[in-house]
Design an enzyme around this catalytic site. Structure first.
Site, PDB file in Angstrom:
ATOM      1  N   HIS A 115      39.769  31.097  59.746  1.00 42.27           N
ATOM      2  CA  HIS A 115      39.625  30.841  58.311  1.00 42.27           C
ATOM      3  C   HIS A 115      40.660  31.575  57.469  1.00 42.27           C
ATOM      4  CE1 HIS A 115      37.291  34.612  58.806  1.00 42.27           C
ATOM      5  NE2 HIS A 115      37.630  34.859  57.558  1.00 42.27           N
ATOM      6  N   HIS A 179      38.085  46.128  51.506  1.00 38.47           N
ATOM      7  CA  HIS A 179      36.845  45.569  52.048  1.00 38.47           C
ATOM      8  C   HIS A 179      36.614  46.113  53.450  1.00 38.47           C
ATOM      9  CE1 HIS A 179      39.811  42.786  53.677  1.00 38.47           C
ATOM     10  NE2 HIS A 179      38.930  42.024  54.265  1.00 38.47           N
TER      11      HIS A 179
END
Length: 312
Positions: A115, A179
């Site tokens: 992705h 993140h």
């Protein structure tokens, strides 16, 4: 040659664990602006820098970066699956140009991407098969990681080599800023997990579904304030974006691997894709950012950013 650059964060949780409507609307507006920028530029070729999340690259062989002359998307987290329209001739020319400039580069004649590559192509172009592309994998997860300055050198070499193509080239970087998602780690992993990370055996549909559900639940827990992940760091994210906007890309040579991880979390090194893309644009001349958006989005476990730049 005419060049431009776009940086775009990705997240497998988009559309699955969305933030409040006003935040999602702001993201959509920023993405729409980037999409309009790309449409107006009308690239003849996209050089796409993106990471992998143990879907295509494994510890059996883990290069710091790799350029594809052919690539296929696995379709994880609902992203599109199938072959990417890789411009093989351009990819080979860029690979030769990078190696000629003294930057070691692995080449894959059959790259598997996930992705991280598919999502920006879907978002910006409406599908993974709409524009000729040269995929460039940049490791941002699997330790040990090399100096950030080598990523800048890679981007510079690609930009210089692309100038010889005489085409409109969009350099795109795909990655979150700060993140710390639940990505498996080889050190200390149970034997079954370690074997999967080394050998890269494809998961069964059931195993993939369970893994994706774990990430989804982690996003829900993190947004609710109950996760154990390193917090999103907006101050560090602004530093990254300020550095890219200023054009002072040589500053990244002083960013240590340890400092980046401490400030931005385990997957903060995905910003290497942004550094490579903007270094490629800088290799063609001075540039200016035409748009810049940032929001900390815990539902997506990401400091989420979108930016576009063009030559001065």
């Amino acid at each position: 040659m005419t060049a431009a650059a776009v940086g775009l964060s990705h997240s497998p949780l988009i559309g699955r664990n969305d933030p409040p409507p006003d935040v999602r609307a702001a993201v959509d507006a920023a993405v729409g602006e980037a999409r309009d920028f790309v449409r107006a530029f009308d690239p003849e070729l996209v050089v796409l820098y993106a990471p992998d999340h143990y879907n295509g690259f494994f510890y059996k062989e883990m290069p710091p970066f790799c350029l594809a002359t052919e690539a296929t998307a696995v379709g994880d987290f609902g992203s599109a699956a199938g072959p990417l329209p890789v411009d093989t001739e351009a990819a080979r020319a860029l690979a030769r140009g990078v190696l000629d400039r003294g930057v070691d580069l692995t080449v894959s004649a059959r790259m598997t991407v996930d992705h991280g590559f598919a999502q920006p192509l879907e978002v910006l172009f409406g599908g993974i098969d709409r524009v000729p592309v040269v995929p460039v994998f940049v490791n941002g997860v699997a330790t040990p990681l090399g100096p950030v300055g080598r990523v800048r050198a890679l981007g510079t070499a690609v930009g210089e080599a692309a100038a010889a193509l005489g085409r409109r080239v969009l350099f795109a970087g795909s990655g979150g800023l700060s993140h710390d998602p639940p990505v498996p780690v080889l050190d200390g992993a149970p034997p079954r997990v370690a074997d999967a990370l080394i050998e890269g055996r494809p998961p069964t549909p059931e195993q993939r579904a369970r893994g994706e559900q774990r990430v989804l639940q982690a996003g829900r827990d993190y947004a609710a304030g109950s996760g154990a992940m390193i917090p999103i760091n907006p101050a560090w994210d602004r530093l990254v974006l300020d550095t890219l906007e200023s054009g002072r890309l040589a500053d990244v040579d002083g960013w240590s691997v340890e400092w980046m991880g401490a400030e931005g979390g385990g997957s903060a090194h995905e910003v290497r894709t942004w550094i490579a893309a903007f270094a490629s644009l800088a290799a063609t001349g001075e540039y200016r950012m035409t748009s810049r958006f940032y929001r900390a989005i815990p539902e997506w476990i990401a400091g989420f950013a979108v930016a576009a730049a063009e030559p001065v």
